[in-house]
Motif scaffolding. Structure first.
Motif, PDB file in Angstrom:
ATOM      1  N   VAL A 188       0.810  -1.212   0.000  1.00 47.70           N
ATOM      2  CA  VAL A 188       0.000   0.000   0.000  1.00 47.70           C
ATOM      3  C   VAL A 188       0.847   1.267   0.000  1.00 47.70           C
ATOM      4  O   VAL A 188       0.323   2.373  -0.203  1.00 47.70           O
ATOM      5  N   ASN A 189       2.148   1.150   0.235  1.00 46.59           N
ATOM      6  CA  ASN A 189       3.018   2.321   0.167  1.00 46.59           C
ATOM      7  C   ASN A 189       3.497   2.591  -1.250  1.00 46.59           C
ATOM      8  O   ASN A 189       4.205   3.580  -1.497  1.00 46.59           O
ATOM      9  N   ARG A 190       3.138   1.755  -2.182  1.00 45.88           N
ATOM     10  CA  ARG A 190       3.540   1.913  -3.579  1.00 45.88           C
ATOM     11  C   ARG A 190       2.322   2.197  -4.462  1.00 45.88           C
ATOM     12  O   ARG A 190       1.225   1.712  -4.208  1.00 45.88           O
ATOM     13  N   TYR A 191       2.554   2.972  -5.513  1.00 53.67           N
ATOM     14  CA  TYR A 191       1.484   3.176  -6.484  1.00 53.67           C
ATOM     15  C   TYR A 191       1.242   1.878  -7.265  1.00 53.67           C
ATOM     16  O   TYR A 191       2.192   1.134  -7.548  1.00 53.67           O
ATOM     17  N   PRO A 192       0.007   1.615  -7.635  1.00 56.40           N
ATOM     18  CA  PRO A 192      -0.257   0.435  -8.462  1.00 56.40           C
ATOM     19  C   PRO A 192       0.196   0.681  -9.892  1.00 56.40           C
ATOM     20  O   PRO A 192       0.432   1.828 -10.299  1.00 56.40           O
ATOM     21  N   ASP A 193       0.339  -0.375 -10.649  1.00 55.95           N
ATOM     22  CA  ASP A 193       0.568  -0.232 -12.087  1.00 55.95           C
ATOM     23  C   ASP A 193      -0.699   0.363 -12.686  1.00 55.95           C
ATOM     24  O   ASP A 193      -1.787  -0.209 -12.585  1.00 55.95           O
ATOM     25  N   ALA A 194      -0.555   1.499 -13.307  1.00 58.35           N
ATOM     26  CA  ALA A 194      -1.738   2.252 -13.741  1.00 58.35           C
ATOM     27  C   ALA A 194      -2.622   1.485 -14.718  1.00 58.35           C
ATOM     28  O   ALA A 194      -3.843   1.667 -14.735  1.00 58.35           O
ATOM     29  N   THR A 195      -2.038   0.620 -15.528  1.00 59.25           N
ATOM     30  CA  THR A 195      -2.825  -0.042 -16.571  1.00 59.25           C
ATOM     31  C   THR A 195      -3.345  -1.411 -16.157  1.00 59.25           C
ATOM     32  O   THR A 195      -4.159  -1.995 -16.872  1.00 59.25           O
ATOM     33  N   GLY A 196      -2.873  -1.945 -15.028  1.00 55.93           N
ATOM     34  CA  GLY A 196      -3.330  -3.263 -14.589  1.00 55.93           C
ATOM     35  C   GLY A 196      -3.083  -4.339 -15.626  1.00 55.93           C
ATOM     36  O   GLY A 196      -4.014  -5.067 -15.995  1.00 55.93           O
ATOM     37  N   PRO A 197      -1.848  -4.486 -16.123  1.00 61.68           N
ATOM     38  CA  PRO A 197      -1.603  -5.401 -17.254  1.00 61.68           C
ATOM     39  C   PRO A 197      -1.956  -6.854 -16.974  1.00 61.68           C
ATOM     40  O   PRO A 197      -2.487  -7.540 -17.855  1.00 61.68           O
ATOM     41  N   ALA A 198      -1.669  -7.342 -15.769  1.00 54.81           N
ATOM     42  CA  ALA A 198      -1.935  -8.751 -15.481  1.00 54.81           C
ATOM     43  C   ALA A 198      -3.427  -9.047 -15.515  1.00 54.81           C
ATOM     44  O   ALA A 198      -3.877 -10.041 -16.106  1.00 54.81           O
TER      45      ALA A 198
END
Length: 351
Positions: A53-63
């Motif tokens: 939760v301290n990191r931004y998610p991958d914006a595109t959600g590739p998986a």
């Protein structure tokens, strides 16, 4: 020192904020938000707990996009994620609307539609429901003009329940100009048991102006994580991606979606359970003399007109929170098995 009022768009200043229904009562049943009554799978809870939760998610959600693409036979570019299907609706309307443009949809339907259209700068064209509280697609097609930029079709229709017939939808798509975006809102698709209902998954790739919207909030039980997806032509989805709020789909939601897809058999069993409870609820209400439209979502509709306010109070007094639409009726979500009895007891007092 007095602060001068802000200069706001007048249509926004006049727009009422979206309001949820009443919240749960102590030792009662919250049947106002079409939520899945089952708790989350342990595997999903564990996956969410592992999220950074301290990191931004991958914006595109590739998986997740790749997994959904494999499920529906499309490439990742033809899948777009959003914070629930309502967020996706907003993005598509922002992408196509301009001052003076129109958006056609049935009414009554999902209560967020009018606000989304207004915020996007468009004007709502509401087409009354037809017999049986379902969409009148012929009238909706006739309402399309050169100012129309989008048409929203909700199947099953929230809050009334009926689906759009597949054959009627095919005729409808033939009647709508190919430069008008059609949004097929299938938030409750997994609950549909009508063999003649439209199924957006069978229409993917057939129309250049069709986008299918679905969500993990209902059947998949992830309402609190806000995760929906759109499937359609990549160029159309790119327009929605361009106006989307960056990073709005959290890493927790993406992980939960991946795990949910891996456990579809368990979640499907829960959906069958809900459909069984829906059957009991509809039968009980009809035995009491209510005219209940064909319920194909995880909710039922009672058209009560001026008696809606009293009905809302009666249900609440019986420990049941329903969604009341003043002057129209109440929507009752299908909840726990035990909720059917108090719902029917309260409904009996309304006859």
């Amino acid at each position: 020192m007095a602060v001068p009022p802000l200069r706001m768009r007048p249509e926004i200043a006049a727009l009422p904020a979206y309001k949820q229904g009443r919240q749960a009562v102590a030792d009662g049943y919250k049947l106002s938000s079409n939520e899945n009554p089952f708790g989350p799978l342990v595997e999903i809870v564990e996956a969410v707990a592992r999220a950074e939760v301290n990191r931004y998610p991958d914006a595109t959600g590739p998986a997740l996009r790749a997994k959904l693409g494999g499920r529906f036979g499309v490439g990742p570019g033809e899948v777009h994620l959003g914070a629930g299907s309502v967020a996706l609706l907003s993005q598509f309307l922002l992408a196509v609307c301009e001052p003076g443009s129109e958006v056609v949809y049935a009414w009554r339907s999902f209560e967020a539609y009018p606000g989304l259209v207004t915020v996007a700068g468009g004007r709502s064209v509401q087409v009354p429901l037809g017999p049986g509280a379902g969409h009148d697609l012929d009238a909706m097609a006739a309402a399309v003009t050169d100012r129309t930029r989008a048409v929203i079709v909700c199947s099953p229709n929230n809050p009334t329940g009926p689906t759009v017939p597949a054959e009627a939808f095919t005729r409808f798509m033939a009647a709508v100009p190919s430069d008008v975006l059609v949004l097929l809102d299938e938030a409750y698709a997994e609950f549909v048991r009508d063999p003649d209902a439209v199924d957006g998954s069978r229409l993917i790739g057939r129309y250049p102006n069709l986008v299918v919207l679905r969500t993990f909030s209902k059947a998949w039980g992830l309402a609190g994580l806000r995760l929906g997806y759109a499937i359609g032509p990549e160029a159309v989805l790119d327009a929605a991606r361009a106006v989307a709020i960056p990073l709005s789909v959290t890493g927790q939601a993406q992980l939960a979606g991946l795990v949910a897809l891996d456990h579809e058999d368990l979640l499907s069993a829960r959906v069958e359970d809900i459909v069984g409870t829906r059957t009991r609820l509809v039968a009980g209400l009809r035995e009491l003399g209510f005219e209940v439209p064909d319920a194909q979502g995880n909710f039922v509709w009672l058209a009560l007109g001026d008696a809606t306010g009293r009905a809302d109070d009666v249900f609440h007094e019986h420990g049941v929170v329903v969604r009341a639409f003043p002057g129209d009726g109440v929507r009752i979500s299908v909840g726990e098995h035990e909720s059917v009895t108090p719902v029917l007891e309260a409904a009996a007092l309304l006859r």
